[in-house]
Design a protein around this motif. Structure first.
Motif, PDB file in Angstrom:
ATOM      1  N   GLU A 300       5.152 -22.005  -5.520  1.00 45.14           N
ATOM      2  CA  GLU A 300       6.266 -21.876  -4.579  1.00 45.14           C
ATOM      3  C   GLU A 300       7.604 -21.975  -5.309  1.00 45.14           C
ATOM      4  OE1 GLU A 300       7.412 -23.665  -0.161  1.00 45.14           O
ATOM      5  OE2 GLU A 300       6.171 -24.831  -1.532  1.00 45.14           O
ATOM      6  N   TYR A 301       8.600 -21.229  -4.835  1.00 42.57           N
ATOM      7  CA  TYR A 301       9.954 -21.325  -5.363  1.00 42.57           C
ATOM      8  C   TYR A 301      10.593 -22.650  -4.943  1.00 42.57           C
ATOM      9  CZ  TYR A 301      10.062 -16.320  -6.579  1.00 42.57           C
ATOM     10  OH  TYR A 301       9.812 -15.089  -7.130  1.00 42.57           O
ATOM     11  N   PRO A 302      11.563 -23.130  -5.704  1.00 39.65           N
ATOM     12  CA  PRO A 302      12.293 -24.335  -5.278  1.00 39.65           C
ATOM     13  C   PRO A 302      12.961 -24.167  -3.909  1.00 39.65           C
ATOM     14  CG  PRO A 302      12.722 -23.888  -7.591  1.00 39.65           C
ATOM     15  CD  PRO A 302      11.948 -22.716  -7.068  1.00 39.65           C
ATOM     16  N   VAL A 303      13.354 -22.942  -3.556  1.00 40.63           N
ATOM     17  CA  VAL A 303      13.980 -22.699  -2.250  1.00 40.63           C
ATOM     18  C   VAL A 303      12.943 -22.476  -1.161  1.00 40.63           C
ATOM     19  CG1 VAL A 303      16.081 -21.774  -3.266  1.00 40.63           C
ATOM     20  CG2 VAL A 303      14.192 -20.216  -2.720  1.00 40.63           C
ATOM     21  N   GLY A 304      11.647 -22.495  -1.541  1.00 43.17           N
ATOM     22  CA  GLY A 304      10.576 -22.283  -0.582  1.00 43.17           C
ATOM     23  C   GLY A 304      10.013 -20.881  -0.649  1.00 43.17           C
ATOM     24  N   GLY A 305       8.752 -20.758  -0.262  1.00 43.74           N
ATOM     25  CA  GLY A 305       8.100 -19.463  -0.233  1.00 43.74           C
ATOM     26  C   GLY A 305       7.565 -19.038  -1.584  1.00 43.74           C
ATOM     27  N   HIS A 306       6.712 -18.034  -1.550  1.00 44.96           N
ATOM     28  CA  HIS A 306       6.081 -17.498  -2.762  1.00 44.96           C
ATOM     29  C   HIS A 306       6.587 -16.096  -3.095  1.00 44.96           C
ATOM     30  CE1 HIS A 306       2.893 -20.616  -3.199  1.00 44.96           C
ATOM     31  NE2 HIS A 306       3.161 -20.787  -1.910  1.00 44.96           N
ATOM     32  N   GLY A 307       7.629 -15.631  -2.410  1.00 42.20           N
ATOM     33  CA  GLY A 307       8.068 -14.257  -2.572  1.00 42.20           C
ATOM     34  C   GLY A 307       7.367 -13.361  -1.574  1.00 42.20           C
ATOM     35  N   VAL A 308       7.403 -12.061  -1.827  1.00 42.21           N
ATOM     36  CA  VAL A 308       6.821 -11.108  -0.887  1.00 42.21           C
ATOM     37  C   VAL A 308       5.842 -10.188  -1.600  1.00 42.21           C
ATOM     38  CG1 VAL A 308       8.817 -11.148   0.656  1.00 42.21           C
ATOM     39  CG2 VAL A 308       8.733  -9.472  -1.185  1.00 42.21           C
ATOM     40  N   LEU A 309       4.738  -9.897  -0.941  1.00 39.75           N
ATOM     41  CA  LEU A 309       3.796  -8.876  -1.393  1.00 39.75           C
ATOM     42  C   LEU A 309       3.874  -7.746  -0.385  1.00 39.75           C
ATOM     43  CD1 LEU A 309       1.518  -8.178  -3.464  1.00 39.75           C
ATOM     44  CD2 LEU A 309      -0.092  -9.020  -1.734  1.00 39.75           C
ATOM     45  N   THR A 310       4.304  -6.576  -0.829  1.00 41.07           N
ATOM     46  CA  THR A 310       4.544  -5.477   0.098  1.00 41.07           C
ATOM     47  C   THR A 310       3.374  -4.515   0.221  1.00 41.07           C
ATOM     48  OG1 THR A 310       5.621  -4.207  -1.663  1.00 41.07           O
ATOM     49  CG2 THR A 310       7.033  -5.589  -0.287  1.00 41.07           C
ATOM     50  N   VAL A 311       2.407  -4.604  -0.702  1.00 44.37           N
ATOM     51  CA  VAL A 311       1.212  -3.750  -0.663  1.00 44.37           C
ATOM     52  C   VAL A 311       0.008  -4.636  -0.969  1.00 44.37           C
ATOM     53  CG1 VAL A 311       0.046  -1.727  -1.632  1.00 44.37           C
ATOM     54  CG2 VAL A 311       2.542  -1.736  -1.432  1.00 44.37           C
ATOM     55  N   SER A 312      -0.990  -4.608  -0.112  1.00 49.08           N
ATOM     56  CA  SER A 312      -2.176  -5.424  -0.366  1.00 49.08           C
ATOM     57  C   SER A 312      -2.987  -4.842  -1.514  1.00 49.08           C
ATOM     58  CB  SER A 312      -3.054  -5.482   0.891  1.00 49.08           C
ATOM     59  OG  SER A 312      -3.688  -4.234   1.114  1.00 49.08           O
ATOM     60  N   GLU A 313      -3.864  -5.653  -2.073  1.00 49.04           N
ATOM     61  CA  GLU A 313      -4.690  -5.170  -3.177  1.00 49.04           C
ATOM     62  C   GLU A 313      -5.569  -4.006  -2.742  1.00 49.04           C
ATOM     63  OE1 GLU A 313      -8.365  -6.815  -5.865  1.00 49.04           O
ATOM     64  OE2 GLU A 313      -6.622  -8.152  -5.678  1.00 49.04           O
ATOM     65  N   ASP A 314      -6.172  -4.083  -1.558  1.00 50.08           N
ATOM     66  CA  ASP A 314      -7.034  -2.995  -1.085  1.00 50.08           C
ATOM     67  C   ASP A 314      -6.247  -1.697  -0.912  1.00 50.08           C
ATOM     68  OD1 ASP A 314      -9.253  -4.629  -1.077  1.00 50.08           O
ATOM     69  OD2 ASP A 314      -9.183  -5.034   1.084  1.00 50.08           O
ATOM     70  N   ASP A 315      -5.051  -1.814  -0.342  1.00 52.04           N
ATOM     71  CA  ASP A 315      -4.227  -0.614  -0.171  1.00 52.04           C
ATOM     72  C   ASP A 315      -3.792  -0.049  -1.520  1.00 52.04           C
ATOM     73  OD1 ASP A 315      -4.446  -0.758   2.565  1.00 52.04           O
ATOM     74  OD2 ASP A 315      -2.476  -1.687   2.872  1.00 52.04           O
ATOM     75  N   LEU A 316      -3.503  -0.933  -2.464  1.00 56.80           N
ATOM     76  CA  LEU A 316      -3.088  -0.467  -3.783  1.00 56.80           C
ATOM     77  C   LEU A 316      -4.232   0.258  -4.483  1.00 56.80           C
ATOM     78  CD1 LEU A 316      -0.924  -0.292  -5.944  1.00 56.80           C
ATOM     79  CD2 LEU A 316      -1.617  -2.573  -6.751  1.00 56.80           C
ATOM     80  N   VAL A 317      -5.447  -0.229  -4.341  1.00 49.77           N
ATOM     81  CA  VAL A 317      -6.607   0.463  -4.922  1.00 49.77           C
ATOM     82  C   VAL A 317      -6.680   1.888  -4.388  1.00 49.77           C
ATOM     83  CG1 VAL A 317      -9.127   0.547  -5.012  1.00 49.77           C
ATOM     84  CG2 VAL A 317      -7.937  -1.631  -5.349  1.00 49.77           C
ATOM     85  N   GLU A 318      -6.511   2.053  -3.098  1.00 49.92           N
ATOM     86  CA  GLU A 318      -6.577   3.393  -2.499  1.00 49.92           C
ATOM     87  C   GLU A 318      -5.479   4.292  -3.046  1.00 49.92           C
ATOM     88  OE1 GLU A 318      -6.434   5.539   1.942  1.00 49.92           O
ATOM     89  OE2 GLU A 318      -6.461   3.342   1.758  1.00 49.92           O
ATOM     90  N   ILE A 319      -4.280   3.742  -3.192  1.00 48.57           N
ATOM     91  CA  ILE A 319      -3.163   4.530  -3.735  1.00 48.57           C
ATOM     92  C   ILE A 319      -3.451   4.954  -5.170  1.00 48.57           C
ATOM     93  CG2 ILE A 319      -0.743   4.423  -4.436  1.00 48.57           C
ATOM     94  CD1 ILE A 319      -0.336   2.439  -2.066  1.00 48.57           C
ATOM     95  N   LEU A 320      -3.960   4.040  -5.988  1.00 52.56           N
ATOM     96  CA  LEU A 320      -4.243   4.364  -7.381  1.00 52.56           C
ATOM     97  C   LEU A 320      -5.328   5.423  -7.508  1.00 52.56           C
ATOM     98  CD1 LEU A 320      -4.168   0.820  -9.076  1.00 52.56           C
ATOM     99  CD2 LEU A 320      -2.319   2.476  -8.847  1.00 52.56           C
ATOM    100  N   VAL A 321      -6.342   5.330  -6.664  1.00 52.06           N
ATOM    101  CA  VAL A 321      -7.404   6.337  -6.683  1.00 52.06           C
ATOM    102  C   VAL A 321      -6.833   7.704  -6.331  1.00 52.06           C
ATOM    103  CG1 VAL A 321      -9.492   7.118  -5.498  1.00 52.06           C
ATOM    104  CG2 VAL A 321      -9.293   4.735  -6.234  1.00 52.06           C
ATOM    105  N   ASN A 322      -6.023   7.757  -5.279  1.00 53.81           N
ATOM    106  CA  ASN A 322      -5.451   9.042  -4.839  1.00 53.81           C
ATOM    107  C   ASN A 322      -4.484   9.607  -5.880  1.00 53.81           C
ATOM    108  OD1 ASN A 322      -6.884   8.894  -2.448  1.00 53.81           O
ATOM    109  ND2 ASN A 322      -5.188   7.997  -1.287  1.00 53.81           N
ATOM    110  N   ALA A 323      -3.658   8.744  -6.464  1.00 53.95           N
ATOM    111  CA  ALA A 323      -2.700   9.210  -7.466  1.00 53.95           C
ATOM    112  C   ALA A 323      -3.418   9.763  -8.681  1.00 53.95           C
ATOM    113  CB  ALA A 323      -1.773   8.064  -7.875  1.00 53.95           C
ATOM    114  N   THR A 324      -4.437   9.043  -9.149  1.00 57.74           N
ATOM    115  CA  THR A 324      -5.182   9.487 -10.327  1.00 57.74           C
ATOM    116  C   THR A 324      -5.878  10.814 -10.058  1.00 57.74           C
ATOM    117  OG1 THR A 324      -5.507   7.191 -11.031  1.00 57.74           O
ATOM    118  CG2 THR A 324      -6.986   8.844 -11.963  1.00 57.74           C
ATOM    119  N   ALA A 325      -6.461  10.958  -8.873  1.00 56.89           N
ATOM    120  CA  ALA A 325      -7.126  12.217  -8.522  1.00 56.89           C
ATOM    121  C   ALA A 325      -6.139  13.375  -8.482  1.00 56.89           C
ATOM    122  CB  ALA A 325      -7.837  12.069  -7.181  1.00 56.89           C
ATOM    123  N   ALA A 326      -4.883  13.074  -8.132  1.00 52.82           N
ATOM    124  CA  ALA A 326      -3.862  14.117  -8.045  1.00 52.82           C
ATOM    125  C   ALA A 326      -3.206  14.409  -9.399  1.00 52.82           C
ATOM    126  CB  ALA A 326      -2.791  13.700  -7.039  1.00 52.82           C
ATOM    127  N   GLY A 327      -3.565  13.663 -10.446  1.00 51.30           N
ATOM    128  CA  GLY A 327      -2.978  13.896 -11.765  1.00 51.30           C
ATOM    129  C   GLY A 327      -1.639  13.236 -11.953  1.00 51.30           C
TER     130      GLY A 327
END
Length: 515
Positions: A300-327
């Motif tokens: 945790e930060y001294p001001v509180g919170g852990h920051g933000v995660l804007t893309v989940s790991e599962d969603d990121l896997v899907e994006i990486l697969v699609n990007a790689t397939a597209a070259g």
């Protein structure tokens, strides 16, 4: 393109001179310099001009023979790349006022007050590079309103992830702010883009000037991650005469479908751009930044919170697969240690290679995974010196894992250096100096000196893996007034660049080649 010979050139670390032959924009020969043109440097390894009293004329030979320029022992290196730039924002920064000297919100407001008094009322007042993460006091909407007295005002943080604006600017741009006056992350990005909506001709002229400044620092190419449809912007600029740099045009996730429809693949040259424009990586952000305390972290930060995660790991896997397939090569923005772990997990699950942009804070087990997964660490060494105080205030418990370039190299990772301009200056020597000394010439002691890399390693990270010219290379060359492996730290940080060539064409230092 005329043939050219660079006579009496020296490669990094060499004590003997060579003649470099360029034909059709390609290095065709590197041979020992002729006896009559070979000279030794008698002024020491810190010399920034081996023969200051003797001119270095360019000699145009008879028809059918190459032109030649005597470099008189200057050092030639592969042209440098900045692997992470926001070029339009960098170009615009020069026309905005700087708040980096403000050590508190109070000091920032006094700087703004002075600007507001002199500013033309119809034009929004725009400041840049404030660092509220190290301030004891906090930005407020009321404070900014009081000093600007109704003049629309927007202040962009040094990392571009936050904008502090007054009520008049909020109304003008149709955004809502709380009592802090701060917008963060996507809201800040959207407003920053809106602030840059000037006539194309005006912005393009500034971009041309920025390109010339980059060439003057030995830069031959950049990866542009401006938040827009970069291929179109650069097609226009090049058609209108921009010719100082090669551009790898980054594509954002929002434009993935468009890139696929247009059959774009990372590394492809884009037609009708004189060989200057290529398709860059696919950029996606999964967390925020250190300066706004939004980088996603385990602790945790001294001001509180852990920051933000804007893309989940599962969603990121899907994006990486699609990007790689597209070259399209994925480039994942990850700054916090938790975000980097998620990014590396996703690369492994997707069986994809690519880049992590920033990789500032890492868990101990993740260093070796960069090499194992074939993921490049696209890092900005100057940020280590800019952010050292912010790190100590916010990530002190893990500071030995922050900007850990030596640990990455020792673990077998590939490094690619950039500036993230305008976050840091678009100057590879600034980055290389920060990486190899962990200090700058401001009197402060080196920060985390156990993480230094060698000058040669820094050069390779700034020149796409190369440290020396080779036969068969495109003649993208920087000509230096000193040897980058031996000059002092002070000289290296501000290395004099005599000339820059792009496929043998002079983009900086025409005087060196004047007949």
């Amino acid at each position: 393109m005329p043939d050219l010979v660079l006579r009496s050139a020296r490669q990094p670390g060499d004590t003997t001179f060579s003649d470099v032959h360029i034909t059709g924009g390609v290095i065709t020969q590197i041979v020992p310099a002729g006896t009559d043109s070979t000279r030794r440097d008698s002024t020491g390894t810190d010399s920034t001009r081996p023969h200051p009293t003797r001119p270095a004329p360019a000699v145009a030979g008879p028809t059918g023979t190459p032109a030649a320029v005597d470099l008189e022992g200057r050092t030639v290196i592969p042209g440098l790349w900045d692997e992470h730039v926001h070029l339009t924002q960098w170009a615009l920064t020069g026309a905005r006022f700087d708040l980096s000297a403000a050590a508190s919100a109070r000091e920032a407001l006094e700087l703004v007050r002075a600007q507001a008094i002199a500013a033309a009322r119809p034009t929004p007042l725009i400041g840049v590079r404030f660092r509220d993460a190290i301030w004891a006091d906090a930005p407020t909407l009321r404070g900014l309103d009081e000093v600007t007295r109704g003049h629309p005002t927007a202040l962009i943080s040094h990392d571009l992830h936050c904008v502090w604006l007054n009520s008049a600017a909020a109304e003008r741009f149709g955004v809502r702010v709380d009592e802090s006056g701060l917008l963060r992350e996507q809201a800040a990005f959207a407003l920053t883009i809106a602030l840059g909506q000037l006539p194309d001709a005006e912005v393009d002229a500034l971009a041309t000037q920025a390109g010339a400044r980059a060439a003057a620092r030995g830069v031959v190419g950049i990866v542009d991650f401006e938040m827009t449809w970069n291929p179109g912007v650069w097609q226009r600029r090049i058609a209108n005469g921009f010719d100082s740099l090669r551009i790898d045009a980054g594509i954002y996730l929002a434009d993935l479908d468009r890139a696929i429809a247009e059959r774009m693949h990372t590394g492809d040259r884009i037609a009708d751009t004189r060989g200057l424009l290529s398709v860059g990586p696919l950029k996606m952000l999964i967390d925020g930044s250190l300066g706004t305390r939004t980088a996603f972290c385990v602790d945790e930060y001294p001001v509180g919170g852990h920051g933000v995660l804007t893309v989940s790991e599962d969603d990121l896997v899907e994006i990486l697969v699609n990007a790689t397939a597209a070259g399209l090569l994925p480039a994942v923005h990850a700054i916090g240690d938790a975000a980097n772990t998620i990014a590396l997990n996703a690369f492994g699950r997707a069986a994809a290679t690519g880049r992590i942009e920033h990789a500032q804070f890492l868990q101990a087990d993740d260093f070796a995974r960069f090499a194992r997964l074939g993921v490049t660490a696209s890092v900005q060494p100057e940020h280590a010196l800019d952010d050292r105080d912010t790190v100590e205030l916010n990530w002190a418990a893990g500071a030995n894992r922050v900007f850990a370039l030596r640990s990455l190299l020792d673990a077998g990772a590939t490094l690619a250096f950039g500036s993230d301009a305008p976050v840091a200056p678009l100057d590879p020597f600034t980055a290389m100096s920060a990486a190899s000394s962990r200090a700058r010439s401001d009197g402060r002691e080196p920060w985390r000196p156990d993480q230094v890399v060698t000058r040669s390693q820094a050069l390779a990270a700034s020149a796409r893996g190369r440290t020396r010219l080779r036969v068969g290379d495109v003649a993208d060359i920087a000509i230096l007034d000193g040897d980058p492996l031996t000059v002092s730290d002070a000289v290296f940080e501000r290395m004099p660049v005599a000339a820059t060539l792009l496929a043998g064409r002079v983009t900086h230092g025409a005087d060196l080649f004047a007949g």
